[in-house]
Design a protein around this motif. Structure first.
Motif, PDB file in Angstrom:
ATOM      1  N   VAL A  28     -12.700  13.715   1.255  1.00 18.77           N
ATOM      2  CA  VAL A  28     -11.365  13.976   0.697  1.00 18.77           C
ATOM      3  C   VAL A  28     -11.429  13.953  -0.830  1.00 18.77           C
ATOM      4  O   VAL A  28     -10.838  14.812  -1.497  1.00 18.77           O
ATOM      5  CB  VAL A  28     -10.341  12.955   1.233  1.00 18.77           C
ATOM      6  CG1 VAL A  28      -9.025  13.063   0.483  1.00 18.77           C
ATOM      7  CG2 VAL A  28     -10.103  13.162   2.722  1.00 18.77           C
ATOM      8  N   ALA A  29     -12.173  12.989  -1.384  1.00 17.09           N
ATOM      9  CA  ALA A  29     -12.293  12.913  -2.847  1.00 17.09           C
ATOM     10  C   ALA A  29     -12.912  14.198  -3.382  1.00 17.09           C
ATOM     11  O   ALA A  29     -12.472  14.738  -4.411  1.00 17.09           O
ATOM     12  CB  ALA A  29     -13.133  11.704  -3.243  1.00 17.09           C
ATOM     13  N   PHE A  30     -13.912  14.703  -2.683  1.00 20.15           N
ATOM     14  CA  PHE A  30     -14.571  15.934  -3.145  1.00 20.15           C
ATOM     15  C   PHE A  30     -13.594  17.113  -3.126  1.00 20.15           C
ATOM     16  O   PHE A  30     -13.498  17.872  -4.091  1.00 20.15           O
ATOM     17  CB  PHE A  30     -15.781  16.248  -2.263  1.00 20.15           C
ATOM     18  CG  PHE A  30     -16.557  17.438  -2.735  1.00 20.15           C
ATOM     19  CD1 PHE A  30     -17.516  17.308  -3.722  1.00 20.15           C
ATOM     20  CD2 PHE A  30     -16.301  18.707  -2.226  1.00 20.15           C
ATOM     21  CE1 PHE A  30     -18.213  18.414  -4.187  1.00 20.15           C
ATOM     22  CE2 PHE A  30     -16.982  19.816  -2.681  1.00 20.15           C
ATOM     23  CZ  PHE A  30     -17.942  19.669  -3.664  1.00 20.15           C
ATOM     24  N   GLN A  31     -12.849  17.258  -2.039  1.00 19.35           N
ATOM     25  CA  GLN A  31     -11.907  18.378  -1.937  1.00 19.35           C
ATOM     26  C   GLN A  31     -10.775  18.213  -2.951  1.00 19.35           C
ATOM     27  O   GLN A  31     -10.316  19.202  -3.533  1.00 19.35           O
ATOM     28  CB  GLN A  31     -11.368  18.483  -0.502  1.00 19.35           C
ATOM     29  CG  GLN A  31     -10.345  19.578  -0.268  1.00 19.35           C
ATOM     30  CD  GLN A  31     -10.859  20.985  -0.568  1.00 19.35           C
ATOM     31  OE1 GLN A  31     -12.050  21.204  -0.731  1.00 19.35           O
ATOM     32  NE2 GLN A  31      -9.955  21.935  -0.686  1.00 19.35           N
ATOM     33  N   LEU A  32     -10.346  16.978  -3.180  1.00 17.69           N
ATOM     34  CA  LEU A  32      -9.323  16.741  -4.208  1.00 17.69           C
ATOM     35  C   LEU A  32      -9.850  17.147  -5.583  1.00 17.69           C
ATOM     36  O   LEU A  32      -9.121  17.727  -6.386  1.00 17.69           O
ATOM     37  CB  LEU A  32      -8.938  15.264  -4.227  1.00 17.69           C
ATOM     38  CG  LEU A  32      -7.794  14.833  -3.320  1.00 17.69           C
ATOM     39  CD1 LEU A  32      -7.607  13.323  -3.385  1.00 17.69           C
ATOM     40  CD2 LEU A  32      -6.485  15.523  -3.688  1.00 17.69           C
ATOM     41  N   PHE A  33     -11.112  16.822  -5.822  1.00 13.63           N
ATOM     42  CA  PHE A  33     -11.730  17.208  -7.090  1.00 13.63           C
ATOM     43  C   PHE A  33     -11.736  18.740  -7.221  1.00 13.63           C
ATOM     44  O   PHE A  33     -11.419  19.285  -8.287  1.00 13.63           O
ATOM     45  CB  PHE A  33     -13.148  16.643  -7.168  1.00 13.63           C
ATOM     46  CG  PHE A  33     -13.918  17.103  -8.369  1.00 13.63           C
ATOM     47  CD1 PHE A  33     -13.571  16.661  -9.638  1.00 13.63           C
ATOM     48  CD2 PHE A  33     -14.973  17.996  -8.242  1.00 13.63           C
ATOM     49  CE1 PHE A  33     -14.270  17.107 -10.758  1.00 13.63           C
ATOM     50  CE2 PHE A  33     -15.671  18.440  -9.347  1.00 13.63           C
ATOM     51  CZ  PHE A  33     -15.319  17.994 -10.606  1.00 13.63           C
ATOM     52  N   GLN A  34     -12.079  19.422  -6.124  1.00 11.11           N
ATOM     53  CA  GLN A  34     -12.083  20.889  -6.148  1.00 11.11           C
ATOM     54  C   GLN A  34     -10.688  21.429  -6.478  1.00 11.11           C
ATOM     55  O   GLN A  34     -10.551  22.380  -7.240  1.00 11.11           O
ATOM     56  CB  GLN A  34     -12.524  21.447  -4.782  1.00 11.11           C
ATOM     57  CG  GLN A  34     -13.969  21.162  -4.433  1.00 11.11           C
ATOM     58  CD  GLN A  34     -14.940  21.834  -5.385  1.00 11.11           C
ATOM     59  OE1 GLN A  34     -14.772  22.987  -5.738  1.00 11.11           O
ATOM     60  NE2 GLN A  34     -15.940  21.096  -5.833  1.00 11.11           N
TER      61      GLN A  34
END
Lengths: 454, 162
Positions: A28-34
Motif C-alpha cells: 500500500v505504501a508503494f502504491q500510495l507513493f506512486q
C-alpha cells in the motif's frame, strides 16, 4: 487425500499474520507513493483533451463505469459503454483512493479501505491505459491489492487490531500478554502464495514468448544487444548503448535472463531457492532500469512475499546486542492503571522480535529483579526498565531505553535524543504520570493509592 | 450455546476459505489464459509479457522513426511527441504506427490536434527511418529511408490539394 483437502492443505495452512500485514503496509505504501508522484493535474487534463476517437476504454474500466453508464444512458450494449470520466471525476476518484490508501496503510477499517484503494487504483490506471497504449509494471500490484482486500491483512500491524487489544486489556483490567509474531491464521498465507505464483507465471510468460517467437536464437547475444541499443538510444541510457557493444557479456546476460525467467517458479516450489532468486531478480530489474529504463519497480515490494524477514530481524538484533535469549530486559509497570496498561500494550505491539518482558508489579512484585533497591511506591510512580545484569532506568529514560528494543519505533528515538530531550522528557513524562493519578478516571486500587498519597 | 457458536465459527471459516479459493482460482486461471492465449490488453491487469521477444542477428538495423509534418506552403518540420502532448508510447502506437500503415483517417484527429496546438495546418505527413546497424564492433548509422508519406487533404485530378 482428495483434491479439495490437498488444495486446502496447500493454500490454507496456518502462517504468521505478521508477514501478510507487513506486505499490506509495504504494497500500500508503494502504491500510495506512486499516486503521490503522479503529475495528477497534468496527466488528467492532457488525457481529457485527447479526442474521443482516441479513447478505447479497457473492459475493466467499462465494468467499473457501468453503473454510471446504466444510470445515465439506460441499458445499453456492452460495446457501447464508453463513459469517459471528466477531470473532476478523475480528481474525485484520485482523492478518495488516496484517503482509502492512507487508512489501509495504518489499518483503520482495513478491508473496506483496501477494497476502495484497490478499486480506485485500478480505475485510474485503466483510464491511463485506455488511449491505445498500455504497459506492464503495475498489473501485478493491482491484482495483489484486490487479493489483499479479501484477506485478513488488517488482523495484525493495524489500528484495528491494536484497538481491539487495548479494549480487551481494559475490559479484563490487566495487561494481556501476546506475541504478534506467533499469531497464525489459516487465511494468512494464500495471498502471499498467490503473489508468488503470479510472479512465477509472469516470468514464465516472458521466457515462453521469447522461446515461442525465436527459440534459443533469442540468446544469441545480438538480440539483447539490439534491444539495449534501441532502448539505450530511445531513453538516453549510456550504459545501455555501451553494453550493446559488448557481445560476449550480453550473450551471457541473455542466457541468465532466460534461465531466470523460465525457472523462477522453482522459488515457489522450493522456498529456500528464494534466497538466490530474489537477489538475482532485484539485480535483474535494477539492471534493466539502468540500461533500458524499463521501470519494473513494482516488483521490488512484491518480492517481500517470498522473504521470511522475522528470523533475519532476530539475527540482526542479536548481532546488535539487543536480543539475547534468557537475558531479556524487563519493563516493570503498574498493572492496575489503565494508562500504564495502554502504554505497555502499545510497546508490546511493536516488540515484533520479542526482545522485552513485561512484568505487572501487582502480579510479580519487583524483588526477583531488583531486590529492595526501589520501593514499590516508586515503582508505581513511573515505569522501570531493568536489564538482567541489574541496570535500571526509570520514567522517561526507561521508555527511551525500551524503544531501543522495538525497531518499528526507532524513528521516535531521534526525537527522544534531541538536545534538551533529557531536560524536557522527564518533565513531560512526570506531568503525564501525575495527570494519570489526578484524573481518577480509572477504577483501580493503584489510582486510589496515588490519589490518596497526593 | 458454546457448541452452536463453534459450529457458526466453523461455518464462517468454511465460507471464507471457499471465497478465498474462488479468488485464487480466478486469478490463476485469468493469468494463465493471458499467458497461454494472449489477448492483451483486454484482460488487463491480467497480461502476457512478450516484450523483447523477437530474435535479432548480426547486421540487423535498429530502427529510429522520425515523423515530419508538411504545411500548406510546402515547408516541413519534425513532429515530436511533445508537440501533440503525447508521451513516447502514445506517439509510437498512434501517429507512427498509423503512418506506417498509411491509415489517413486515423491520422486526421492527430493532425487536428497538432493544428489546434501549434496554429499551423498540416497537409501531409512523412515517416522516415534513421537506422543504426549493429555489430560486435559498435554502432554505425545506416542510410535514411522514407517509410511512408501521406496526404491529409483530398488531391484533385491535377494533383492540387483541394
Amino acid at each position: 487425500m482428495n483434491l479439495w483437502k490437498r488444495w486446502r492443505h496447500y493454500w490454507f495452512y496456518p502462517a504468521p499474520l505478521i508477514y501478510l500485514a507487513a506486505c499490506r503496509i509495504v504494497f500500500v505504501a508503494f502504491q500510495l507513493f506512486q499516486l503521490s508522484i503522479l503529475d495528477r493535474r497534468g496527466e488528467f487534463s492532457r488525457l481529457s483533451a485527447l479526442p474521443n476517437e482516441l479513447y478505447f476504454p479497457l473492459p475493466i474500466l467499462r465494468l467499473l463505469t457501468f453503473p454510471v453508464e446504466w444510470a445515465t444512458a439506460g441499458a445499453v450494449h456492452w460495446r457501447d459503454w464508453h463513459f469517459r470520466p471528466s477531470v473532476e471525476v478523475l480528481e474525485g476518484v484520485y482523492w478518495v483512493t488516496y484517503a482509502a490508501g492512507v487508512l489501509a496503510l495504518i489499518g483503520l477499517k482495513t478491508n473496506p479501505s483496501l477494497f476502495l484503494f484497490a478499486t480506485g487504483s485500478i480505475f485510474l490506471q485503466a483510464f491511463f491505459y485506455s488511449f491505445k497504449d498500455f504497459h506492464h509494471p503495475e498489473a501485478l500490484l493491482m491484482i495483489t491489492l484486490i487479493a489483499l482486500a479479501f484477506s485478513p491483512a488488517g488482523r495484525a500491524l493495524s489500528i484495528d487490531d491494536l484497538r481491539r487489544r487495548l479494549a480487551l486489556a481494559l475490559k479484563r483490567r490487566k495487561f494481556v500478554n501476546f506475541d504478534l509474531a506467533r499469531r497464525r491464521s489459516v487465511l494468512a498465507w494464500w495471498p502471499l502464495l498467490l503473489v508468488q505464483w503470479l510472479l512465477a507465471l509472469v516470468y514464465f510468460s516472458a521466457a515462453l514468448s521469447k522461446l515461442k517467437t525465436s527459440g534459443f536464437d533469442w540468446a544469441n547475444g545480438y538480440t539483447l544487444q539490439y534491444y539495449l541499443l534501441q532502448d539505450g538510444m530511445r531513453w538516453g541510457s549510456n550504459v545501455g548503448v555501451w553494453l550493446s557493444g559488448q557481445h560476449t557479456l550480453v550473450w551471457l546476460m541473455s542466457w541468465m535472463s532466460l534461465i531466470f525467467e523460465g525457472t523462477f517458479f522453482l522459488a515457489v516450489l522450493l522456498p529456500a531457492l528464494a534466497l538466490v532468486y530474489i537477489p538475482v531478480g532485484a539485480s535483474f530489474h535494477a539492471g534493466i532500469y539502468v540500461a533500458m529504463r524499463a521501470p519494473f519497480f513494482h516488483y521490488f515490494p512484491l518480492y517481500l512475499a517470498f522473504i521470511p524477514w522475522l528470523p533475519a530481524g532476530r539475527v540482526t538484533l542479536r548481532w546488535l546486542g539487543l536480543s539475547e535469549s534468557g537475558k531479556k530486559p524487563a519493563i516493570l509497570f503498574d498493572g492496575q492503571c489503565p494508562l500504564c496498561i495502554r502504554s505497555v500494550t502499545i510497546l508490546r505491539y511493536f516488540d515484533w522480535f520479542d526482545c522485552l518482558t513485561f512484568r505487572d508489579l501487582e502480579q510479580y512484585g519487583p524483588s526477583s529483579l531488583i531486590g529492595d533497591q526501589v520501593s514499590r511506591q516508586d515503582l508505581r510512580r513511573e515505569m522501570h526498565f531493568v536489564t538482567a545484569d541489574g541496570f535500571v532506568q526509570k520514567g522517561f529514560f526507561a521508555f527511551r531505553e525500551a524503544l531501543k528494543y522495538t525497531p518499528p519505533l526507532w524513528p521516535l528515538l531521534v526525537l527522544l535524543y534531541l538536545p534538551f530531550a533529557t531536560v524536557f522528557g522527564p518533565k513531560v513524562y512526570g506531568a503525564v504520570a501525575a495527570r494519570r493519578a489526578r484524573w481518577q478516571r480509572c477504577e483501580f486500587d493503584s489510582c486510589a493509592v496515588h490519589s490518596a498519597r497526593q | 450455546m458454546r457448541a452452536s457458536t463453534g459450529r457458526r465459527l466453523a461455518f464462517l471459516r468454511g465460507v471464507t476459505i471457499a471465497r478465498s479459493s474462488l479468488i485464487i482460482f480466478s486469478c490463476l486461471v485469468l493469468q494463465s489464459v493471458a499467458v497461454f492465449h494472449p489477448v492483451s490488453p483486454r484482460l488487463w491487469p491480467f497480461l502476457d509479457y512478450p516484450m523483447y521477444g523477437r530474435a535479432r542477428y548480426e547486421g540487423d538495423a535498429v530502427t529510429r522513426y522520425l515523423v515530419f509534418g508538411i504545411f500548406t506552403d510546402a515547408s516541413e518540420t519534425r513532429i515530436l511527441p511533445e508537440d501533440l502532448d503525447l508521451d513516447f508510447w502514445k506517439f509510437e502506437y498512434g501517429p507512427v504506427q498509423m503512418l506506417r500503415r498509411g491509415d489517413v483517417e486515423s491520422l486526421k484527429p492527430y493532425a487536428q490536434l497538432y493544428s489546434d496546438r501549434q496554429n499551423k495546418r498540416l497537409v501531409g505527413l512523412r515517416l522516415e527511418n534513421h537506422p543504426f546497424t549493429l555489430s560486435d564492433q559498435g554502432v554505425h548509422a545506416a542510410p535514411t529511408q522514407v517509410v511512408n508519406s501521406v496526404s491529409l487533404e483530398p488531391v484533385n485530378t491535377n494533383g492540387e490539394r483541394q
